[in-house]
Design a protein around this motif. Structure first.
Motif, mmCIF file in Angstrom:
data_model
loop_
_atom_site.group_PDB
_atom_site.id
_atom_site.type_symbol
_atom_site.label_atom_id
_atom_site.label_comp_id
_atom_site.label_asym_id
_atom_site.label_seq_id
_atom_site.Cartn_x
_atom_site.Cartn_y
_atom_site.Cartn_z
ATOM 1 N N GLU A 1 12.134 19.440 5.342
ATOM 2 C CA GLU A 1 12.036 18.762 4.054
ATOM 3 C C GLU A 1 12.790 17.441 4.122
ATOM 4 O O GLU A 1 13.940 17.387 4.587
ATOM 5 N N VAL A 2 12.179 16.398 3.653
ATOM 6 C CA VAL A 2 12.783 15.065 3.665
ATOM 7 C C VAL A 2 12.769 14.517 2.254
ATOM 8 O O VAL A 2 11.712 14.470 1.609
ATOM 9 N N GLU A 3 13.917 14.134 1.761
ATOM 10 C CA GLU A 3 14.005 13.522 0.440
ATOM 11 C C GLU A 3 13.869 12.002 0.571
ATOM 12 O O GLU A 3 14.449 11.403 1.469
ATOM 13 N N GLU A 4 13.120 11.422 -0.368
ATOM 14 C CA GLU A 4 12.878 9.979 -0.306
ATOM 15 C C GLU A 4 13.003 9.378 -1.695
ATOM 16 O O GLU A 4 12.426 9.902 -2.660
ATOM 17 N N VAL A 5 13.783 8.313 -1.795
ATOM 18 C CA VAL A 5 13.927 7.617 -3.070
ATOM 19 C C VAL A 5 12.694 6.736 -3.283
ATOM 20 O O VAL A 5 12.378 5.890 -2.444
#
Length: 720
Positions: free
Chosen positions: A701-705
């Motif tokens: 899982e990768v969080e991206e703004v």
């Protein structure tokens, strides 16, 4: 295709090369002999095979008017004014273009003058209109073209016998009818190519017979019996045919020809051209030539203003009705006629002059048509005198000009005449006003031409207010179909002119309700009909058996513009021509509605089946063959089976080749895969397995703004 270069393109190219065109004297450049640098002229043989002889202009715009009064000087001006008044009505006379020579001894005129027009067409028309003009009892004009004098002066004084050329047998122009597979031909025009094909339904594909680029400048046309293929060019028309291909058989010189029309028996060809007048207030000048097809000789020409040829018929070029001349009297090409103001002019081809030297005078006549098989004319005269004089339809026998039958019609709005192709029946569609004159209703007057006294029946639809969309007779039969109705899905009714007891009475067979159809296409052999929905219905097709009154199949050719049966009634072609930018090409169907094959062609202009001449078999022999069809069909069933087996074998070979090609491709990639095994192990740090189950799948899982700016702005607003 010829390369077209604009001046802007030349200037742009010069700038790229650093060339100053203003410093170049283009007129001083001489190209090497026979060098065109690959840029083809639009009149070169490689583009168009139009090697017609050039027509010498010469003095073709000058006429000589003889038999003028011989007058002294004091009457010069008066005579000149009279002549100018007569001839300026026909065309524009050039400045100082009227000259009357004077005898230097007597000081009187010689009795003739020269008139120079702006165009040769005006000069030709002046000769045509004024030759034989009666100025007074003693002076009848004799008018000739100036060029004719030179031609006649070259005639030798001593007669020499004509050279007798040895006889050479011509080609068999009907060779195509002996095809051992009994196939039909068709011609198409797409892009710059014209192509002739066999329709090979067994192979589900057309077979190319002949192909030529730039074969015509505008359109192509088969002759009515299929003997010739005509092409149209700037200099005239040509006909082609032959035993093994398409050789040029004859040329017909007619400058700027726009339309052509064959006589039913192919003996004559009518060509038409219109020319811009030199005076803008005048109408176009029309020239018509009638050629003998075999010899190329002009049998008769007609010239005049477009106004003289605009009466009746279908509107063609420059508002002129086409065909101007309508051929009659069956396939003998014995008579042709044209509609004029209050007259029908009937000509006979024995002399190419008016029948009995006068036209058939019929006050207010607006339309006529010939029986397809007999020298009988049907004509329509509308109401006159505010309805006091009723409209009428008459049948007139030629050459005696005897009226065979007449029917008076009242409250008529419009009238159309439909002949059955055997000439047995004539249907007259009559649109009548209601009593209030605010609307119309339609009925039919049905003439039985072959019966004694030509009885007439009246047919009215069950709903009189139904609009008639289409009407069509069954070829070689006694039935007809009518599309009628006001809604988006009209009804189609079938009628017969015979009852089960063979009595002469029109009877309705059936009505098909709410059909997506607006056009009717009977098979040339009768019995079968295609109910077609063109234009707004987007190419809906219904194949209907009228004997059994049942639908055999339905289909669709999206955006179809043309529908054509082959001459035998075995196959149907549907086409989308270049009026639509997409889906151009044609499709072939069986008579029962089975789709056989499709051919796509960009810029598709024309599709035409090659007509066949009438059968040489008697009706009795055709009926016998029809009764014993099973006996005759065994041979062709075996041929069909052989063709099917051949197709099956070809399909099996094709699939085998595809399988072998696939196996070869797989083996090639397997070998490459094995050769790269060591490299893959190196990339995997010694792992040898290529098996998919040895891999471990992980989810990350990768969080991206997504948008920081929007949050900052929102914060600023809160602070305020």
């Amino acid at each position: 295709m010829a390369l077209e270069i604009s001046m802007e393109g030349i200037e742009a190219r010069a700038r790229e090369l650093g060339v100053d065109l203003s410093a170049v004297d283009l007129d001083s450049i001489d190209l090497p002999a026979d060098e065109d640098f690959g840029i083809l002229s639009d009149d070169e043989d490689v583009l168009r095979d139009d090697d017609f002889p050039e027509l010498d202009a010469g003095f073709s715009n000058i006429i000589v008017v003889d038999n003028l009064p011989v007058v002294p000087p004091e009457k010069f001006e008066k005579l000149e004014n009279v002549v100018r008044k007569i001839y300026s009505q026909i065309g524009v006379i050039k400045e100082n273009g009227l000259w009357m020579p004077v005898n230097p001894e007597t000081k009187k005129t010689y009795g003739y003058c020269f008139i120079e027009y702006n165009t040769p067409q005006e000069a030709e028309l002046a000769r045509e209109k004024t030759h034989g003009y009666k100025l007074d009892k003693s002076h009848i004009f004799a008018v000739n073209m100036f060029d004719d004098f030179e031609k006649y002066m070259k005639v030798p004084d001593t007669w020499t016998p004509a050279e007798i050329k040895p006889y050479t047998p011509g080609e068999n122009l009907l060779k195509w009818l002996t095809d051992d597979k009994a196939r039909d031909q068709f011609v198409i025009r797409a892009g710059t190519y014209t192509e002739v094909y066999w329709n090979d339904a067994r192979k589900l594909a057309p077979e190319l017979v002949f192909q030529k680029q730039y074969w015509t400048d505008s359109f192509i046309q088969w002759s009515p019996l299929g003997t010739y293929l005509a092409t149209v060019h700037r200099q005239g028309s040509q006909v082609w045919g032959g035993e093994s291909g398409f050789e040029r058989l004859m040329r017909f010189a007619h400058a700027q020809v726009k339309l052509i029309d064959f006589s039913p028996g192919e003996r004559y060809l009518v060509t038409y051209s219109s020319h811009e007048p030199s005076n803008p207030r005048d109408t176009h000048r029309v020239v018509l030539n009638i050629f003998d097809v075999r010899t190329g000789k002009v049998m008769r020409d007609f010239k005049g203003s477009a106004d003289e040829f605009t009466t009746g018929g279908h509107t063609g070029v420059s508002g002129v009705s086409w065909p101007i001349f309508r051929w009659g009297g069956g396939k003998d090409d014995k008579y042709f006629a044209r509609l004029g103001k209050n007259v029908i002019s009937v000509y006979e081809t024995d002399t190419f002059s008016l029948l009995d030297k006068k036209s058939l005078k019929i006050e207010n006549v607006v339309d006529f048509s010939w029986s397809p098989t007999d020298p009988i004319i049907s004509l329509f005269v509308p109401e006159t005198g505010g309805g006091n004089q009723p409209a009428r339809v008459s049948l007139v026998q030629i050459p005696g000009k005897e009226e065979l039958r007449q029917k008076n019609l009242f409250s008529v709005s419009d009238c159309k005449m439909y002949w059955q192709n055997n000439g047995e029946y004539l249907a007259v569609q009559v649109d009548r006003y209601t009593k209030t004159k605010k609307s119309t209703y339609t009925g039919f007057e049905l003439f039985r031409i072959k019966e004694r006294d030509i009885p007439i029946e009246v047919l009215e639809l069950e709903n009189k207010n139904d609009k008639i969309i289409a009407f069509a007779w069954e070829p070689k039969g006694h039935r007809f179909a009518v599309i009628h109705g006001d809604g988006p899905r009209p009804d189609i009714s079938f009628y017969t002119m015979r009852t089960t007891s063979n009595t002469s009475r029109v009877t309705k067979l059936t009505t098909l309700k709410a059909k997506q159809a607006n056009a009717l296409f009977w098979s040339p052999a009768g019995r079968f009909i295609v109910l077609a929905g063109l234009k707004g219905f987007n190419g809906q097709l219904e194949f209907f058996n009228v004997d059994e009154l049942e639908t055999m199949a339905t289909g669709e050719h999206f955006m179809a513009t043309d529908i054509m049966w082959d001459p035998t009634g075995r196959y149907l072609a549907t086409a989308v021509t270049s009026v639509h930018e997409m889906e151009n090409g044609f499709q072939i169907w069986s008579f029962s509605g089975k789709h056989l094959y499709k051919v796509s062609k960009d810029h598709f202009y024309q599709f035409m089946w090659r007509p066949r001449p009438p059968s040489l078999l008697s009706p009795e022999k055709e009926e016998e063959i029809s009764k014993n069809l099973k006996k005759y069909s065994k041979k062709y069933e075996q041929e069909d089976q052989d063709a099917f087996n051949q197709l099956s074998e070809q399909e099996r070979k094709r699939r085998t080749e595809l399988q072998e090609e696939w196996d070869s491709w797989v083996a090639k990639w397997k070998q490459m895969h094995e050769e790269e095994r060591a490299y893959r192990m190196e990339l995997r740090e010694g792992e040898a397995s290529d098996a998919e189950e040895e891999y471990e799948a992980k989810e990350v899982e990768v969080e991206e703004v997504v948008d920081v700016q929007e949050e900052v702005l929102a914060f600023d607003l809160d602070q305020e």
